[in-house]
Design a protein around this motif. Structure first.
Motif: not given
Ligand SMILES: Cc1cc2nc3c(=O)[nH]c(=O)nc-3n(C[C@H](O)[C@H](O)[C@H](O)COP(=O)(O)OP(=O)(O)OC[C@H]3O[C@@H](n4cnc5c(N)ncnc54)[C@H](O)[C@@H]3O)c2cc1C
Length: 438
Positions: A54-56, A173, A287, A289, A315, A321, A334, A336, A338
């Motif tokens: 997951g995108q952090h 989240n 996530t 991609y 989204g 990225r 990416s 995300v 939540s």
């Protein structure tokens, strides 16, 4: 002293890294075939590359995590990109910056007052709410949800939709109708409330697995694919499956820790201590991609998306990225989502098409979106615990001598984030080696 760390997520690894550096005799047990837990690299067959599960996103306020990464890689810059916080919607209508040269208490309030794309009353109400919160020592009444707090501070609908709700989801989240207002206040205090320097965005340039892939783990007795099944007290020490240790740090999820701790001798103190463990519930993060055939030059590496559920445009944030990542071989976005529980009712192809259409529509100012040559959707079903009001979180020190716990779910004062996991791991390591336990 022989120490066992059970679980090689970020909490367990932080504890192990500290203990190993201090020269303790250490074994790390990890159930999975790889380290990292909920922040790990995963191989994508579809894209033929390693992706993050997951995108952090980290903040510059995450001081312990950033210090750790800095020490693993010589300096932070070699593994992470640090960017000023620019909160901008993909369509460019909303834009918020935290000014650099103002005292921390005023910086975000000033940024909100100057934000573009919000009504005057929304900006004023938001700035006022933030100032009040800061002057009250970042305390809110017990048991409030974020939505209660927004009601109490008279936040108009437009700023809820484009700022408070997305901020709550992104940091906790947990939807604002359920999220704990006090925890949200902590997040604001330690990040946006500390001024521009504390709320810079830090994005890993390497995949999450490679962040740990340095000399740090060399020479460590790290046992992968070793799910610990049994814990027992034996001859003044602790038996982990069939092996004896002096001290144990349980850095596995709350439910597993509870199962293992329940095998230790029973006592009223132990029962009280274990009671909150059953209260955790979890929420997913997804996530998506998208690999592009050529780079897409977006205005910022991170942009907010407006959700359009009617057309499956789910989204919430898009990350370019290519703009910060070192290892990506192809241009990669990416996206995300939540609190992604609602995705389960849609098939993957429709979701991917809906999100691509959302990107095209909201990012038209960046020119035509290049063709997508592949995608990977990763849904982490138990990404984080739901950060609900009144949720009691266990301390690292347990009532059993020589037994400690670590994890983002412990009493860190933060929602489920890497900084909480790292701080908890370091605290458990400190407690485990404190003189009273030698
Ligand atoms: C998709 C996603 C996106 C996220 N985004 C962000 C973000 O942007 N910013 C942020 O700060 N945080 C984010 N988080 C949260 C962050 O990843 C977690 O807070 C952190 O990784 C938790 O680490 P931990 O060590 O506490 O727990 P875990 O990572 O869950 O580690 C527990 C480990 O214990 C192991 N284990 C379980 N049972 C056993 C057993 N019996 N024996 C041995 N080992 C066992 C597990 O395999 C695991 O490796 C995100 C999480 C997800 C999933």
């Amino acid at each position: 002293m022989r120490i066992a760390v059970i679980g090689a997520g970020w909490a367990g690894l932080s504890a192990a890294h500290r203990l190993h550096a201090e020269g303790h005799e250490l074994s790390v047990f990890e159930a999975a075939p790889a380290i990292g837990g909920r922040a790990r690299g995963v191989w994508s067959n579809k894209l033929q590359m390693t992706l993050d599960n997951g995108q952090h996103i980290l903040l510059s306020a995450y001081t312990d995590t950033l210090a750790l990464l800095g020490s693993l890689h010589g300096q932070l810059d070699s593994c992470c990109a640090t960017l000023p916080l620019i909160w901008e919607s993909a369509d460019g209508l909303l834009s918020l910056r935290v000014p650099k040269r103002l005292p921390s208490k005023l910086a975000l309030a000033w940024g909100l007052l100057r934000a573009q794309g919000l009504s005057r009353s929304a900006r004023w109400r938001a700035a006022q709410a933030l100032m009040q919160l800061s002057f009250s020592g970042w305390r809110v009444a017990q048991g409030l949800t974020v939505e209660h707090w927004l009601d109490a501070t008279h936040q108009p609908p437009d700023i809820r939709t484009v700022f408070w709700h997305p901020l709550c989801l992104a940091t906790m989240n947990t939807p604002p109708q359920q999220a704990c207002a006090q925890l949200f206040a902590h997040v604001l205090r330690d990040s946006l409330g500390q001024g521009a320097d504390a709320c810079r965005i830090v994005l890993p340039r390497l995949d999450l697995g490679s962040l740990w892939n340095s000399s740090a783990l060399r020479d460590m007795d790290l046992r992968l694919r070793r799910p610990v099944q049994r814990l027992a007290m034996h001859n003044g020490g602790i038996q982990v499956d069939d092996e004896a240790f002096d001290t144990v740090i349980l850095a596995c999820p709350a439910a597993t820790s509870c199962k293992l701790l329940s095998q230790l001798p029973k006592s009223p103190l132990g029962e009280d201590y274990l009671a909150p463990y059953a209260k955790f519930t979890h929420l997913p993060i997804a996530t998506l991609y998208l690999r592009l055939t050529q780079p897409w030059h977006l205005p910022h590496p991170m942009l907010q998306l407006r959700e359009t559920p009617a057309t499956l445009g789910f989204g919430q944030w898009v990350f370019n990225r290519h703009a910060f990542s070192r290892s990506d071989t192809a241009p990669l976005l990416s996206v995300v989502i939540s609190d992604a529980s609602h995705l389960a009712t849609h098939d993957e192809a429709s979701l991917v098409a809906g999100i691509q259409a959302q990107l095209r529509a909201q990012l038209s100012r960046a020119g035509p979106m290049p063709a997508v040559s592949g995608h990977q959707l990763i849904v982490e079903k138990r990404a984080t615990f739901a950060a609900l009001p009144g949720l009691e979180r266990p301390k690292e020190k347990t009532p059993w001598l020589g037994v400690f716990v670590a994890g983002d779910w412990t009493d860190t004062g933060y929602p489920a984030v890497l900084e909480g996991a790292v701080r908890s791991g370091l605290r458990a390591a400190r407690l485990a080696t404190a003189p009273t336990h030698v």
